[in-house]
Design an enzyme around this catalytic site. Structure first.
Site, PDB file in Angstrom:
ATOM      1  CB  CYS A 150      -0.877   0.057   1.252  1.00  0.00           C
ATOM      2  SG  CYS A 150      -1.890  -1.404   1.469  1.00  0.00           S
ATOM      3  N   GLY A 167      -0.047   0.275  -5.020  1.00  0.00           N
ATOM      4  CA  GLY A 167      -1.297  -0.462  -4.858  1.00  0.00           C
ATOM      5  C   GLY A 167      -2.288  -0.074  -5.924  1.00  0.00           C
ATOM      6  CG  ASN A 179       2.800   0.597   3.297  1.00  0.00           C
ATOM      7  OD1 ASN A 179       3.826   1.165   2.952  1.00  0.00           O
ATOM      8  ND2 ASN A 179       2.534  -0.640   2.928  1.00  0.00           N
ATOM      9  N   GLY A 180       1.664  -1.870   5.514  1.00  0.00           N
ATOM     10  CA  GLY A 180       2.403  -2.852   6.321  1.00  0.00           C
ATOM     11  C   GLY A 180       1.482  -3.990   6.697  1.00  0.00           C
ATOM     12  CE1 TYR A 217       8.739  -4.963  -9.543  1.00  0.00           C
ATOM     13  CE2 TYR A 217       7.475  -4.813  -7.504  1.00  0.00           C
ATOM     14  CZ  TYR A 217       7.511  -4.926  -8.883  1.00  0.00           C
ATOM     15  OH  TYR A 217       6.359  -4.977  -9.595  1.00  0.00           O
ATOM     16  CB  CYS A 226       7.164 -10.334   2.344  1.00  0.00           C
ATOM     17  SG  CYS A 226       7.130  -8.840   3.351  1.00  0.00           S
TER      18      CYS A 226
HETATM   19  P1  AMP Z   1       7.762 -14.046 -11.863  1.00  0.00           P
HETATM   20  O1  AMP Z   1       7.305 -14.078 -13.259  1.00  0.00           O
HETATM   21  O2  AMP Z   1       6.752 -14.629 -10.917  1.00  0.00           O
HETATM   22  O3  AMP Z   1       9.140 -14.618 -11.669  1.00  0.00           O
HETATM   23  O4  AMP Z   1       7.856 -12.515 -11.434  1.00  0.00           O
HETATM   24  C1  AMP Z   1       9.005 -11.770 -11.673  1.00  0.00           C
HETATM   25  C2  AMP Z   1       8.662 -10.349 -12.024  1.00  0.00           C
HETATM   26  O5  AMP Z   1       7.787  -9.841 -11.034  1.00  0.00           O
HETATM   27  C3  AMP Z   1       9.898  -9.467 -12.068  1.00  0.00           C
HETATM   28  O6  AMP Z   1       9.899  -8.755 -13.288  1.00  0.00           O
HETATM   29  C4  AMP Z   1       9.754  -8.524 -10.882  1.00  0.00           C
HETATM   30  O7  AMP Z   1      10.112  -7.215 -11.241  1.00  0.00           O
HETATM   31  C5  AMP Z   1       8.295  -8.592 -10.526  1.00  0.00           C
HETATM   32  N1  AMP Z   1       8.031  -8.642  -9.071  1.00  0.00           N
HETATM   33  C6  AMP Z   1       8.819  -9.070  -8.095  1.00  0.00           C
HETATM   34  N2  AMP Z   1       8.200  -8.978  -6.887  1.00  0.00           N
HETATM   35  C7  AMP Z   1       6.986  -8.454  -7.131  1.00  0.00           C
HETATM   36  C8  AMP Z   1       5.873  -8.099  -6.307  1.00  0.00           C
HETATM   37  N3  AMP Z   1       5.903  -8.274  -4.993  1.00  0.00           N
HETATM   38  N4  AMP Z   1       4.784  -7.587  -6.900  1.00  0.00           N
HETATM   39  C9  AMP Z   1       4.737  -7.416  -8.231  1.00  0.00           C
HETATM   40  N5  AMP Z   1       5.742  -7.741  -9.066  1.00  0.00           N
HETATM   41  C10 AMP Z   1       6.863  -8.251  -8.527  1.00  0.00           C
END
Ligand code: AMP
Length: 486
Positions: A2, A28, A102-103, A252, A397
């Site tokens: 969030c 979000g 947020n959290g 990220y 997480c």
């Molecule tokens: P995947 O296809 O499941 O391996 O997702 C990898 C992609 O998701 C990468 O391009 C990351 O930048 C992105 N990513 C990593 N963590 C998150 C997250 N918590 N929420 C949304 N996207 C994410």
């Protein structure tokens, strides 16, 4: 995940909150809400979808007052429906109250059970409502005291904004998992000399740039800031804990143009790219036949740092469509595969005949990278070397980032070599945890203006290391109510 935003003392508080939320949209995309307040009452507007869709000009015109808080939400606790959209707003014996969070609280199940046993009725399935109940039943005299009393009973991650008709409160949990920043918005327009500046609070300082506010500082872990018409009072009402700022915000989540503790997120990511190619060079890479290609947008800064450091050309070998959301949020595996293609298209003009070093920030399930390797080869790349600017994601997480279960995290059950084979890449290299921590810490130290150096162990990296700073309880029975007309 969030984003929260608040403004105190501005004649167009709801409009300012709208703009602030707009700048925090990446945090979000499921719902957005604003609560504004004049001296008489709170005005609440919450809706599902993106900020731009949630509020019309007319909606905002119906939200008077000089104080407003808002939230953009992606559910990491509770459901994704209007019931759970925030800010939460309630009436209780002391007046009205609104809360944006947020959290994730780690003891939410115990808190809810305890509160339900003494008769509390919950309207939402998220964790934030427990805080509201605890504030409402507190016997302390003032709102700040009731907030301290309530937060003394919760554990986990919270960057919180609260408000009533007279004041706004910003609090960050003692470990500071999630960011929270304080700014000042100068009076605008004519007669500015007589008008006062407005305080603003946001998850990320990038939200201040849009509205022309100045970043004053981060709100410290464990700090509570109370703002009312007499000014701002800061206190540290909780037992001190070691700082554990989420390192994934740097990897990220946060916008690259945000700064935390003075450290610019973009610079951190570039440093990660430099460190990554130091740790995992590509054999015989030369400027004649090798190109560095980012996965936009998440891999961009690391790819720039990597290319620059390695003296290799940087090419936009993947072109992103800006009209689709993040592929990660797609519900099923089959649609997720399709989603990557919707979002990214290989640019054969930059790829044909080249050895490609493709850079992304993280691999979660492996879906994106696997698809991309195939797409890059299909567009003519002679070799594909995958470089990831963070360590293998091996643990979920519990503090507010949306990650799937451990079973779905490819690195939780596969070695780097197994993942390379799954991706069908020529090589695969992840940044080490030490390398990541050092990159964040070095940037923080460089930006640090105080005499006390930021601690090298001041980060939560549980998603990479499994070292959880706060214990958590596994979630219990699911909540049943579902609002179907949202
Ligand atoms: P995947 O296809 O499941 O391996 O997702 C990898 C992609 O998701 C990468 O391009 C990351 O930048 C992105 N990513 C990593 N963590 C998150 C997250 N918590 N929420 C949304 N996207 C994410």
């Amino acid at each position: 995940m969030c984003g929260v935003f608040g403004v105190f003392g501005h004649p167009e508080a709801a409009n300012i909150a709208y703009l602030g939320l707009h700048a925090l949209q990446h945090r979000g995309q499921e719902s957005a809400g604003i609560v504004s307040a004049d001296e008489d009452r709170l005005y609440v507007h919450r809706s599902m979808g993106l900020v731009q869709r949630c509020f019309s000009e007319r909606d905002l015109a119906l939200m008077p007052g000089r104080t407003a808080i808002g939230q953009v939400r992606y559910s990491t606790s509770g459901r994704s429906d209007l019931h759970d959209a925030q800010p939460l707003a309630i009436d209780y014996r002391e007046g009205s109250l609104a809360v944006a969070h947020n959290g994730n609280l780690t003891n939410q199940e115990q808190l809810r059970r305890r509160l339900e046993q003494r008769g509390s009725i919950f309207q939402t399935s998220g964790d934030t409502e427990a805080i509201v109940h605890l504030i409402a039943i507190s016997q302390a005299e003032t709102l700040p005291e009731r907030v301290v009393d309530a937060l003394g009973q919760v554990e986990g991650a919270y960057s919180l904004l609260l408000m009533n008709e007279r004041s706004m409160i910003a609090v960050r949990d003692p470990m500071g998992f999630r960011p929270l920043c304080l700014g000042l918005l100068p009076p605008q327009g004519r007669g500015g000399g007589k008008r006062r500046s407005a305080y603003v609070v946001a998850s990320e300082p990038a939200a201040f740039d849009l509205i022309g506010a100045e970043l004053l500082r981060d709100i410290d872990p464990g700090e509570m800031v109370v703002i009312d018409k007499t000014g701002l009072v800061s206190s540290r009402p909780f037992d001190s804990s070691p700082r554990r700022m989420c390192i994934f915000e740097y990897v990220y989540f946060a916008r690259p143009d945000s700064c935390f503790g003075g450290a610019n997120v973009y610079q951190v990511r570039k440093t990660c790219g430099r460190q990554l190619i130091e740790e995992h060079p590509v054999a015989k890479a030369s400027a004649e036949d090798t190109v560095v290609v980012p996965v936009p947008d998440s891999g961009l800064p690391a790819a720039i740092g990597l290319a620059h450091h390695a003296g290799l050309p940087f090419e936009m070998g993947l072109i992103r469509s800006h009209y689709v959301g993040r592929t990660f949020i797609e519900p099923s595996q089959s649609i997720r595969h399709f989603g990557v293609k919707l979002k990214l298209n290989p640019n054969s003009g930059a790829l044909a005949g080249k050895r490609v070093i493709v850079v992304d920030d993280s691999i979660v399930r492996g879906t994106t990278s696997r698809k991309l390797v195939g797409m890059l080869r299909g567009a003519g790349a002679s070799e594909v070397h995958v470089r990831i600017s963070s360590p293998p994601t091996t643990w979920p997480c519990y503090y507010g980032i949306d990650t799937p279960t451990r079973a779905e995290l490819i690195a939780a059950s596969h070695s780097v070599e197994e993942i390379r084979r799954y991706l069908r890449a020529d090589s695969l290299g992840y940044l080490s945890l030490d390398g990541l921590v050092q990159a964040v810490h070095d940037t923080e130290v460089e930006a640090n203006t105080s005499e006390i150096s930021p601690p090298i162990d001041g980060y939560c990296h549980a998603c990479f290391s499994g070292k959880y700073p706060v214990p958590f309880a596994q979630s219990g029975r699911p909540r049943q109510l579902r609002l179907v007309n949202a």
